[in-house]
Design a protein around this motif. Structure first.
Motif, short mmCIF file in Angstrom:
data_model
loop_
_atom_site.label_atom_id
_atom_site.label_comp_id
_atom_site.label_asym_id
_atom_site.label_seq_id
_atom_site.Cartn_x
_atom_site.Cartn_y
_atom_site.Cartn_z
N THR A 114 11.09 3.75 -0.94
CA THR A 114 11.79 2.65 -1.62
C THR A 114 12.67 1.90 -0.62
OG1 THR A 114 11.88 4.14 -3.53
CG2 THR A 114 13.21 2.15 -3.66
N ASP A 165 2.05 -0.92 0.12
CA ASP A 165 2.74 0.28 -0.34
C ASP A 165 1.71 1.41 -0.31
OD1 ASP A 165 3.84 2.39 -1.66
OD2 ASP A 165 4.82 1.19 -3.21
N SER A 213 5.50 7.33 1.64
CA SER A 213 6.53 8.18 1.02
C SER A 213 6.30 9.64 1.39
CB SER A 213 6.46 8.05 -0.51
OG SER A 213 7.31 9.00 -1.11
N LYS A 245 4.18 14.39 -2.36
CA LYS A 245 3.20 13.64 -1.59
C LYS A 245 2.42 14.58 -0.65
CE LYS A 245 4.12 9.63 -3.38
NZ LYS A 245 5.31 9.83 -4.17
C1 LIG Z 1 3.47 3.68 -5.18
C2 LIG Z 1 4.80 4.22 -4.83
N1 LIG Z 1 5.64 3.47 -4.12
C3 LIG Z 1 6.85 3.91 -3.76
C4 LIG Z 1 7.27 5.16 -4.13
C5 LIG Z 1 8.65 5.57 -3.78
O1 LIG Z 1 8.68 6.57 -2.87
P1 LIG Z 1 10.07 7.25 -2.51
O2 LIG Z 1 10.36 8.23 -3.60
O3 LIG Z 1 9.81 7.89 -1.19
O4 LIG Z 1 11.09 6.19 -2.44
C6 LIG Z 1 6.44 6.01 -4.86
C7 LIG Z 1 6.89 7.34 -5.23
O5 LIG Z 1 6.23 8.13 -5.81
C8 LIG Z 1 5.17 5.53 -5.22
O6 LIG Z 1 4.32 6.27 -5.94
#
Ligand SMILES: Cc1ncc(COP(=O)(O)O)c(C=O)c1O
Length: 383
Positions: free
Chosen positions: A69, A165, A189, A194
Protein backbone atom coordinates in the motif's frame (compact mmCIF):
# COMPACT_ATOMS: atom_id res chain seq x y z
CA UNK A 1 -7.74 -50.04 11.86
CA UNK A 2 -8.14 -51.13 8.23
CA UNK A 3 -6.82 -48.94 5.43
CA UNK A 4 -10.42 -48.29 4.33
CA UNK A 5 -11.22 -46.94 7.81
CA UNK A 6 -8.06 -44.80 7.63
CA UNK A 7 -9.28 -43.32 4.39
CA UNK A 8 -12.76 -42.55 5.76
CA UNK A 9 -11.20 -40.91 8.82
CA UNK A 10 -8.86 -38.84 6.63
CA UNK A 11 -11.76 -37.55 4.59
CA UNK A 12 -13.69 -36.64 7.70
CA UNK A 13 -10.92 -34.54 9.17
CA UNK A 14 -9.72 -32.91 5.95
CA UNK A 15 -9.38 -29.18 6.46
CA UNK A 16 -7.79 -27.33 3.56
CA UNK A 17 -7.33 -23.60 4.15
CA UNK A 18 -7.34 -21.00 1.40
CA UNK A 19 -4.25 -19.31 2.85
CA UNK A 20 -1.43 -20.41 5.06
CA UNK A 21 1.58 -18.55 6.44
CA UNK A 22 4.84 -20.04 5.20
CA UNK A 23 7.54 -19.88 7.91
CA UNK A 24 10.62 -22.02 7.27
CA UNK A 25 11.99 -23.67 10.46
CA UNK A 26 15.37 -21.94 10.27
CA UNK A 27 13.69 -18.52 10.48
CA UNK A 28 13.96 -18.52 14.27
CA UNK A 29 17.76 -18.75 14.35
CA UNK A 30 18.10 -16.00 11.76
CA UNK A 31 15.62 -13.83 13.63
CA UNK A 32 17.38 -14.34 16.96
CA UNK A 33 20.65 -13.31 15.40
CA UNK A 34 19.14 -10.09 13.99
CA UNK A 35 17.22 -9.27 17.16
CA UNK A 36 20.37 -9.41 19.28
CA UNK A 37 22.70 -7.89 16.68
CA UNK A 38 22.22 -4.43 18.11
CA UNK A 39 20.76 -3.20 14.81
CA UNK A 40 17.10 -3.79 13.99
CA UNK A 41 15.91 -0.90 11.84
CA UNK A 42 16.74 -0.57 8.10
CA UNK A 43 20.27 -1.81 7.72
CA UNK A 44 22.36 -4.66 6.35
CA UNK A 45 19.51 -7.18 6.23
CA UNK A 46 17.33 -4.88 4.12
CA UNK A 47 20.27 -4.27 1.77
CA UNK A 48 20.90 -8.01 1.48
CA UNK A 49 17.18 -8.71 0.91
CA UNK A 50 17.07 -6.07 -1.83
CA UNK A 51 20.15 -7.57 -3.49
CA UNK A 52 18.64 -11.06 -3.50
CA UNK A 53 15.25 -9.83 -4.68
CA UNK A 54 17.07 -7.94 -7.42
CA UNK A 55 18.84 -11.14 -8.48
CA UNK A 56 15.47 -12.89 -8.62
CA UNK A 57 13.62 -10.23 -10.62
CA UNK A 58 16.73 -9.16 -12.58
CA UNK A 59 16.91 -5.50 -11.72
CA UNK A 60 18.85 -3.29 -9.29
CA UNK A 61 16.23 -0.54 -9.24
CA UNK A 62 14.08 -1.92 -6.45
CA UNK A 63 13.36 -0.82 -2.91
CA UNK A 64 11.92 -2.63 0.08
CA UNK A 65 9.24 -0.70 1.92
CA UNK A 66 6.79 -1.18 4.78
CA UNK A 67 3.88 -2.43 2.65
CA UNK A 68 2.58 -2.67 -0.88
CA UNK A 69 0.00 0.00 0.00
CA UNK A 70 2.84 2.36 0.86
CA UNK A 71 4.67 1.35 -2.31
CA UNK A 72 1.65 2.55 -4.31
CA UNK A 73 1.59 5.81 -2.36
CA UNK A 74 5.27 6.31 -3.11
CA UNK A 75 4.74 5.64 -6.83
CA UNK A 76 1.92 8.20 -6.92
CA UNK A 77 4.05 10.74 -5.08
CA UNK A 78 6.95 10.14 -7.48
CA UNK A 79 4.71 11.12 -10.39
CA UNK A 80 3.62 14.27 -8.49
CA UNK A 81 0.08 13.03 -8.33
CA UNK A 82 -2.29 15.55 -6.79
CA UNK A 83 -5.76 17.11 -6.50
CA UNK A 84 -7.54 17.30 -9.85
CA UNK A 85 -5.52 14.43 -11.32
CA UNK A 86 -7.23 11.28 -12.50
CA UNK A 87 -6.16 7.68 -12.43
CA UNK A 88 -7.74 4.81 -14.31
CA UNK A 89 -8.01 1.74 -12.13
CA UNK A 90 -9.38 -1.73 -11.89
CA UNK A 91 -12.32 -1.99 -9.47
CA UNK A 92 -11.74 -5.70 -8.95
CA UNK A 93 -8.83 -5.70 -6.55
CA UNK A 94 -7.86 -5.26 -2.93
CA UNK A 95 -8.91 -1.87 -1.55
CA UNK A 96 -5.18 -1.29 -1.05
CA UNK A 97 -4.79 -0.68 -4.79
CA UNK A 98 -7.17 2.26 -4.69
CA UNK A 99 -7.05 3.70 -1.20
CA UNK A 100 -3.66 5.42 -1.68
CA UNK A 101 -5.29 7.55 -4.38
CA UNK A 102 -7.49 9.10 -1.68
CA UNK A 103 -4.44 10.53 0.07
CA UNK A 104 -3.81 12.77 -2.94
CA UNK A 105 -7.38 14.05 -3.32
CA UNK A 106 -7.45 12.73 -6.88
CA UNK A 107 -10.17 11.00 -8.87
CA UNK A 108 -10.48 7.33 -9.75
CA UNK A 109 -12.09 6.36 -13.06
CA UNK A 110 -13.17 2.72 -13.03
CA UNK A 111 -12.17 0.64 -16.03
CA UNK A 112 -13.94 -2.61 -16.80
CA UNK A 113 -12.42 -6.06 -16.32
CA UNK A 114 -12.22 -8.98 -18.72
CA UNK A 115 -14.86 -11.51 -17.72
CA UNK A 116 -12.57 -14.43 -18.54
CA UNK A 117 -9.58 -13.28 -16.40
CA UNK A 118 -10.76 -10.66 -13.89
CA UNK A 119 -7.92 -8.44 -15.12
CA UNK A 120 -8.38 -4.88 -16.37
CA UNK A 121 -9.81 -4.73 -19.89
CA UNK A 122 -7.35 -2.66 -21.97
CA UNK A 123 -10.15 -1.72 -24.40
CA UNK A 124 -12.04 -0.01 -21.58
CA UNK A 125 -9.12 2.26 -20.67
CA UNK A 126 -8.78 4.60 -23.65
CA UNK A 127 -12.34 6.01 -23.57
CA UNK A 128 -11.71 7.12 -19.95
CA UNK A 129 -8.63 9.20 -20.74
CA UNK A 130 -9.04 12.97 -20.28
CA UNK A 131 -6.49 15.80 -20.15
CA UNK A 132 -6.41 15.21 -16.38
CA UNK A 133 -5.51 11.54 -16.57
CA UNK A 134 -2.08 10.93 -15.17
CA UNK A 135 -1.81 7.21 -14.63
CA UNK A 136 -3.19 3.71 -14.94
CA UNK A 137 -3.06 1.26 -12.05
CA UNK A 138 -4.14 -2.35 -12.20
CA UNK A 139 -3.74 -5.67 -10.42
CA UNK A 140 -2.64 -9.00 -11.87
CA UNK A 141 -5.60 -10.87 -10.49
CA UNK A 142 -4.63 -14.10 -8.68
CA UNK A 143 -1.06 -13.70 -9.94
CA UNK A 144 -2.12 -14.09 -13.57
CA UNK A 145 -0.45 -11.29 -15.57
CA UNK A 146 -2.77 -8.86 -17.34
CA UNK A 147 -2.12 -7.78 -20.91
CA UNK A 148 0.87 -5.65 -19.92
CA UNK A 149 1.92 -4.75 -23.47
CA UNK A 150 -1.54 -3.50 -24.45
CA UNK A 151 -1.76 -1.33 -21.33
CA UNK A 152 1.73 0.08 -21.74
CA UNK A 153 1.11 0.96 -25.36
CA UNK A 154 -2.04 2.93 -24.41
CA UNK A 155 -0.05 4.67 -21.67
CA UNK A 156 2.77 5.52 -24.06
CA UNK A 157 0.38 6.92 -26.66
CA UNK A 158 -1.19 9.27 -24.09
CA UNK A 159 1.87 10.04 -21.95
CA UNK A 160 0.56 8.26 -18.85
CA UNK A 161 2.43 6.50 -16.07
CA UNK A 162 1.64 2.89 -15.21
CA UNK A 163 1.61 1.16 -11.84
CA UNK A 164 1.33 -2.61 -11.92
CA UNK A 165 -0.03 -3.87 -8.62
CA UNK A 166 1.74 -7.22 -8.51
CA UNK A 167 0.77 -7.98 -4.90
CA UNK A 168 -0.60 -11.35 -6.10
CA UNK A 169 2.09 -11.90 -8.68
CA UNK A 170 5.51 -12.38 -7.08
CA UNK A 171 7.37 -14.77 -9.38
CA UNK A 172 4.89 -14.46 -12.25
CA UNK A 173 6.37 -14.06 -15.72
CA UNK A 174 5.41 -12.17 -18.82
CA UNK A 175 7.05 -12.79 -22.17
CA UNK A 176 9.86 -14.75 -20.57
CA UNK A 177 10.86 -12.24 -17.89
CA UNK A 178 9.72 -11.70 -14.35
CA UNK A 179 6.77 -9.43 -13.65
CA UNK A 180 8.47 -6.32 -12.31
CA UNK A 181 10.40 -5.28 -15.39
CA UNK A 182 7.76 -4.01 -17.77
CA UNK A 183 6.16 -0.82 -16.42
CA UNK A 184 7.08 2.48 -14.76
CA UNK A 185 6.34 1.15 -11.28
CA UNK A 186 5.66 -2.40 -10.17
CA UNK A 187 4.69 -3.03 -6.56
CA UNK A 188 4.67 -6.27 -4.57
CA UNK A 189 3.34 -7.26 -1.15
CA UNK A 190 5.08 -9.35 1.51
CA UNK A 191 2.04 -9.29 3.78
CA UNK A 192 1.27 -12.37 5.89
CA UNK A 193 -0.26 -14.69 3.29
CA UNK A 194 1.73 -13.84 0.20
CA UNK A 195 4.20 -16.14 -1.59
CA UNK A 196 6.89 -14.44 0.50
CA UNK A 197 6.01 -12.82 3.79
CA UNK A 198 7.85 -10.44 6.05
CA UNK A 199 4.79 -10.14 8.31
CA UNK A 200 4.03 -6.88 6.59
CA UNK A 201 6.20 -5.46 3.89
CA UNK A 202 6.37 -4.44 0.27
CA UNK A 203 8.60 -3.83 -2.69
CA UNK A 204 8.65 -1.24 -5.44
CA UNK A 205 10.49 -1.63 -8.72
CA UNK A 206 11.14 1.53 -10.74
CA UNK A 207 11.92 1.63 -14.45
CA UNK A 208 13.38 5.12 -14.31
CA UNK A 209 16.58 5.79 -12.35
CA UNK A 210 15.31 9.22 -11.23
CA UNK A 211 12.12 7.69 -9.77
CA UNK A 212 14.25 5.09 -8.02
CA UNK A 213 16.52 7.70 -6.42
CA UNK A 214 13.61 9.89 -5.39
CA UNK A 215 11.63 7.04 -3.84
CA UNK A 216 14.75 5.81 -2.05
CA UNK A 217 14.75 9.11 -0.18
CA UNK A 218 10.97 9.49 0.12
CA UNK A 219 10.61 6.16 1.91
CA UNK A 220 12.61 7.52 4.86
CA UNK A 221 11.80 11.17 5.65
CA UNK A 222 13.29 12.42 2.39
CA UNK A 223 16.78 11.13 3.23
CA UNK A 224 18.69 8.41 1.46
CA UNK A 225 20.09 6.44 4.42
CA UNK A 226 22.86 4.93 2.33
CA UNK A 227 24.43 8.35 1.83
CA UNK A 228 25.27 8.46 5.52
CA UNK A 229 26.46 4.91 5.96
CA UNK A 230 29.14 4.90 8.66
CA UNK A 231 28.78 8.67 9.16
CA UNK A 232 25.52 8.77 11.13
CA UNK A 233 26.51 11.99 12.88
CA UNK A 234 26.07 13.79 9.55
CA UNK A 235 22.57 12.51 8.98
CA UNK A 236 20.61 15.51 10.22
CA UNK A 237 23.07 18.19 9.19
CA UNK A 238 22.17 18.29 5.52
CA UNK A 239 19.11 19.94 4.08
CA UNK A 240 16.04 17.81 3.40
CA UNK A 241 14.68 18.96 0.07
CA UNK A 242 11.20 17.47 0.22
CA UNK A 243 9.15 15.85 2.93
CA UNK A 244 9.09 12.07 2.96
CA UNK A 245 7.50 9.20 4.84
CA UNK A 246 8.33 6.52 7.38
CA UNK A 247 7.74 3.74 4.84
CA UNK A 248 11.06 1.90 5.21
CA UNK A 249 11.37 -1.83 5.82
CA UNK A 250 13.33 -2.82 8.93
CA UNK A 251 15.97 -5.54 9.39
CA UNK A 252 13.60 -7.76 11.40
CA UNK A 253 11.18 -7.96 8.46
CA UNK A 254 14.02 -8.37 5.97
CA UNK A 255 15.35 -11.29 8.04
CA UNK A 256 12.00 -13.04 7.62
CA UNK A 257 12.10 -12.37 3.89
CA UNK A 258 15.66 -13.65 3.56
CA UNK A 259 14.71 -16.88 5.32
CA UNK A 260 11.91 -17.41 2.81
CA UNK A 261 13.58 -16.49 -0.46
CA UNK A 262 15.36 -19.86 -0.87
CA UNK A 263 11.91 -21.51 -0.85
CA UNK A 264 10.28 -19.36 -3.52
CA UNK A 265 11.13 -21.79 -6.33
CA UNK A 266 9.39 -24.63 -4.51
CA UNK A 267 6.39 -22.48 -3.57
CA UNK A 268 5.90 -21.37 -7.18
CA UNK A 269 6.38 -24.91 -8.46
CA UNK A 270 3.68 -26.33 -6.19
CA UNK A 271 1.24 -23.48 -6.85
CA UNK A 272 1.73 -23.90 -10.60
CA UNK A 273 1.40 -27.67 -10.41
CA UNK A 274 -1.90 -27.30 -8.56
CA UNK A 275 -3.15 -24.46 -10.75
CA UNK A 276 -2.41 -26.28 -13.99
CA UNK A 277 -3.99 -29.44 -12.61
CA UNK A 278 -7.21 -27.51 -11.89
CA UNK A 279 -7.00 -25.84 -15.32
CA UNK A 280 -6.97 -29.27 -16.93
CA UNK A 281 -9.31 -31.14 -14.64
CA UNK A 282 -12.03 -28.51 -14.26
CA UNK A 283 -12.13 -27.21 -17.84
CA UNK A 284 -14.94 -29.51 -18.87
CA UNK A 285 -17.09 -29.39 -15.72
CA UNK A 286 -20.53 -27.98 -16.57
CA UNK A 287 -21.27 -24.96 -14.34
CA UNK A 288 -17.56 -24.12 -14.01
CA UNK A 289 -15.42 -21.77 -16.10
CA UNK A 290 -11.66 -21.77 -15.63
CA UNK A 291 -9.84 -18.49 -16.23
CA UNK A 292 -7.77 -17.73 -19.29
CA UNK A 293 -4.09 -16.70 -19.26
CA UNK A 294 -2.65 -14.13 -21.64
CA UNK A 295 -0.33 -15.46 -24.30
CA UNK A 296 3.24 -15.61 -22.95
CA UNK A 297 2.07 -15.16 -19.35
CA UNK A 298 3.08 -17.54 -16.60
CA UNK A 299 0.85 -17.06 -13.58
CA UNK A 300 2.21 -17.21 -10.04
CA UNK A 301 -1.11 -18.87 -9.04
CA UNK A 302 -1.21 -17.04 -5.72
CA UNK A 303 -4.92 -17.67 -5.89
CA UNK A 304 -6.86 -20.11 -7.97
CA UNK A 305 -10.03 -18.35 -9.04
CA UNK A 306 -12.74 -20.00 -11.07
CA UNK A 307 -16.23 -18.94 -12.09
CA UNK A 308 -19.09 -21.07 -10.83
CA UNK A 309 -22.85 -21.25 -11.09
CA UNK A 310 -24.85 -21.35 -7.82
CA UNK A 311 -21.92 -19.85 -5.89
CA UNK A 312 -23.52 -19.73 -2.44
CA UNK A 313 -24.47 -23.40 -2.53
CA UNK A 314 -21.01 -24.22 -3.92
CA UNK A 315 -19.32 -22.43 -1.00
CA UNK A 316 -21.49 -24.33 1.52
CA UNK A 317 -20.82 -27.64 -0.20
CA UNK A 318 -17.06 -27.09 -0.25
CA UNK A 319 -17.18 -26.08 3.40
CA UNK A 320 -18.94 -29.35 4.22
CA UNK A 321 -16.00 -31.10 2.59
CA UNK A 322 -13.46 -29.14 4.67
CA UNK A 323 -12.36 -26.99 1.73
CA UNK A 324 -12.11 -23.25 2.30
CA UNK A 325 -13.27 -20.91 -0.46
CA UNK A 326 -13.60 -17.16 -0.66
CA UNK A 327 -14.06 -14.33 -3.14
CA UNK A 328 -11.01 -12.68 -1.45
CA UNK A 329 -11.62 -9.14 -2.80
CA UNK A 330 -14.92 -7.32 -3.39
CA UNK A 331 -15.36 -4.92 -6.29
CA UNK A 332 -14.13 -1.60 -4.91
CA UNK A 333 -16.57 0.67 -6.74
CA UNK A 334 -19.42 -0.39 -4.44
CA UNK A 335 -17.70 0.75 -1.22
CA UNK A 336 -19.05 3.98 0.27
CA UNK A 337 -15.54 5.38 0.66
CA UNK A 338 -15.29 5.48 -3.14
CA UNK A 339 -18.80 6.90 -3.69
CA UNK A 340 -17.46 10.12 -5.22
CA UNK A 341 -16.16 8.12 -8.18
CA UNK A 342 -19.50 6.55 -9.06
CA UNK A 343 -20.47 7.03 -12.69
CA UNK A 344 -23.51 5.99 -14.69
CA UNK A 345 -21.47 3.77 -16.91
CA UNK A 346 -21.98 0.05 -17.24
CA UNK A 347 -19.12 -2.30 -16.42
CA UNK A 348 -20.44 -5.45 -18.08
CA UNK A 349 -17.26 -7.50 -17.76
CA UNK A 350 -17.11 -6.79 -14.04
CA UNK A 351 -20.83 -7.58 -13.59
CA UNK A 352 -20.37 -10.92 -15.29
CA UNK A 353 -17.22 -11.84 -13.36
CA UNK A 354 -18.48 -10.61 -9.99
CA UNK A 355 -21.55 -12.86 -10.09
CA UNK A 356 -19.56 -16.08 -10.33
CA UNK A 357 -15.98 -15.74 -9.06
CA UNK A 358 -14.66 -17.79 -6.17
CA UNK A 359 -11.21 -19.00 -5.16
CA UNK A 360 -10.23 -22.50 -4.04
CA UNK A 361 -7.03 -23.58 -2.23
CA UNK A 362 -4.00 -23.97 -4.47
CA UNK A 363 -0.97 -22.89 -2.39
CA UNK A 364 2.18 -24.73 -1.30
CA UNK A 365 0.27 -26.60 1.45
CA UNK A 366 -2.08 -28.27 -1.06
CA UNK A 367 -0.50 -31.66 -1.70
CA UNK A 368 -1.39 -33.67 -4.82
CA UNK A 369 -3.90 -35.77 -2.92
CA UNK A 370 -5.62 -32.60 -1.64
CA UNK A 371 -5.78 -31.17 -5.16
CA UNK A 372 -7.42 -34.39 -6.40
CA UNK A 373 -9.82 -34.25 -3.44
CA UNK A 374 -10.74 -30.66 -4.37
CA UNK A 375 -11.31 -31.56 -8.02
CA UNK A 376 -13.49 -34.51 -6.95
CA UNK A 377 -15.52 -32.23 -4.68
CA UNK A 378 -16.07 -29.66 -7.46
CA UNK A 379 -17.12 -32.42 -9.84
CA UNK A 380 -19.44 -33.92 -7.23
CA UNK A 381 -21.20 -30.61 -6.69
CA UNK A 382 -21.81 -30.02 -10.38
CA UNK A 383 -22.73 -33.62 -11.18
C1 LIG B 1 -3.93 -6.53 -4.98
C2 LIG B 1 -3.36 -6.05 -3.71
N1 LIG B 1 -2.76 -4.86 -3.67
C3 LIG B 1 -2.22 -4.38 -2.56
C4 LIG B 1 -2.27 -5.09 -1.39
C5 LIG B 1 -1.72 -4.48 -0.15
O1 LIG B 1 -0.61 -5.11 0.29
P1 LIG B 1 0.01 -4.69 1.70
O2 LIG B 1 -0.81 -5.38 2.74
O3 LIG B 1 1.41 -5.19 1.62
O4 LIG B 1 -0.07 -3.23 1.81
C6 LIG B 1 -2.86 -6.36 -1.36
C7 LIG B 1 -2.89 -7.12 -0.12
O5 LIG B 1 -3.33 -8.21 -0.02
C8 LIG B 1 -3.43 -6.85 -2.54
O6 LIG B 1 -4.03 -8.04 -2.59
Amino acid sequence: MSSMQDKVLMMEIRNIPLFKVNMPPETMDALRSTLYSGYITSGPKVIEFEQKLGDFICTRQLLCVSSCTHAIELALRAMDFGPGDEIISSPLTCIATNMPVMVFGARIRWADVLPDTGNIDPASIEPLITPRTKAIIYVHWAGNPANIDAINSIAKKHGLKVIEDAAHAFGAEYKGSKVGLHSDFVVFSFQAIKHITTGDGGLIVCKDAKDFERIKALRWFGLDRERFKGRDELRWTLDIQEYGYKFNMNDIDATLGLAQLPYIGGVLKTCRRNGRFYDRELADVPGVTVLRQEESANSAYWLYTLLVDRREDFVDFMKSKGIATNIVHTRNDTYSCFKDFKEDRPLPGLEEFAKRYISIPCGWWVVEDDAQYIVDAVREFFR
